[in-house]
Scaffold this motif. Structure first.
Motif: not given
Length: 324
Positions: A224-243
């Motif tokens: 849930e925190e990762l989803a929020i971080a992706v939405s907020d533009g966190d680059p590490i969270a976005q790379r995790a979802v890209d992976r």
């Protein structure tokens, strides 16, 4: 499908049971695939639970459903059609033994016999049908979800683990076929899973995706925190979802190259980590050089968290979807 009130004219409902790594859930499901209102029961499981404790949790929810008001009304009118049990795998359909990867307390455990011997089950006279949870999800999506009218498809779930099932020629492939989370994705290194560091599940499941993000310096701890971080533009969270997108698409392409299916329905709680996750996976698949792989439709699963229950009920209500 959604929930519905008990209608005795609709035919006898089935008791549907879904057993996974964190919970066991049971409910009554009518022949239309509707979970009957007020009948869902749940208990915790968990990887550290003893075999006896797991049995007790399963029998608690099954007994609660069988002795509930709706079940008594059904028994007095249309009866009960049977008991369908979907369990995390591996599952031996012939013997009724289970060895779930995410429930280490059960190894070659006689689950079907344990449920069949429960007093409430004996009193009901209902027969128990046991199959793997991925088989149930595939049957559910084919029966009443995203795969209606599609004869060749895969249903997969991205959650605490990654699982799935296959429908070919309008019938589900039984046993442990379709356990897509255990295919190898050797370009990626993740956390250990069943002794391997290179399975789809060990790289792209929810907990392993979160663990990878943390290993890169992200400070959160849950999906849930990762989803929020992706939405907020966190680059590490976005790379995790890209992976995650890359490795799930890789696994889907491998499966589609082997099976030549028309549709892959993707569900599970972690498939909602971003609103466009399934669309991104679909785009990645569409870039595959083999035309019959690239043309595979990858779509969101339609039944949400009711899919395992609907599928377990399909073991009883829809034997025409099982192998001859």
């Amino acid at each position: 499908m959604g929930s519905a009130e008990f209608d005795p004219t609709a035919g006898a409902p089935a008791v549907a049971v879904d057993i996974g790594g964190t919970k066991v859930e049971a409910a009554l499901v009518d022949p239309r695939g509707h979970v009957l209102s007020g009948t869902r029961r749940r208990a915790a499981t968990g990887g550290a639970t003893s075999s006896d404790g797991l049995d007790a949790a399963v029998l608690e929810v099954v007994t609660d459903v069988l002795t509930g008001n709706v079940a008594r009304a059904a028994a007095a009118t249309s009866g009960l059609a049977g008991i369908g049990v979907a369990c995390a795998g591996p599952v031996d359909d012939a013997t009724g033994l289970v060895t779930p990867i995410n429930l280490p307390a059960w190894r070659d455990h006689p689950l079907r016999a344990v449920i069949s011997a429960a007093p409430a089950v004996v009193d009901s006279g209902a027969a128990v049908v046991l199959r793997r949870d991925g088989v149930a999800i595939a049957m559910a999506e084919h029966w009443s979800g995203a795969g209606v009218g599609v004869d060749d498809m895969i249903a997969m779930v991205i959650s605490t683990g990654i699982g799935g099932g296959i429908v070919l020629g309008g019938r589900v492939v039984p046993g442990n076929a379709g356990h897509i989370g255990q295919i190898e994705v050797s370009e990626h290194i993740g956390e250990p899973s069943l002794g391997s560091r290179t399975t789809l599940e060990s790289v792209a499941s929810g907990p392993h995706t979160v663990a990878w993000a943390r290993s890169q310096g992200w400070s959160g701890s849950t999906g849930e925190e990762l989803a929020i971080a992706v939405s907020d533009g966190d680059p590490i969270a976005q790379r995790a979802v890209d992976r995650l997108v890359d490795v799930v698409a890789q696994g889907i392409c491998s499966a589609c190259a082997l099976l030549d299916v028309d549709l892959v329905a993707v569900g599970g709680g972690f498939a909602r980590v971003t609103d466009d996750l399934v669309d991104r996976i679909a785009h990645r698949v569409s870039q595959h050089p083999l035309p019959y792989v690239a043309s595979t439709r990858v779509v969101p699963a339609a039944l949400g968290d009711t899919a395992p229950l609907v599928g377990a009920a399909a073991f009883v209500h829809r034997p025409d979807l099982l192998p001859r």
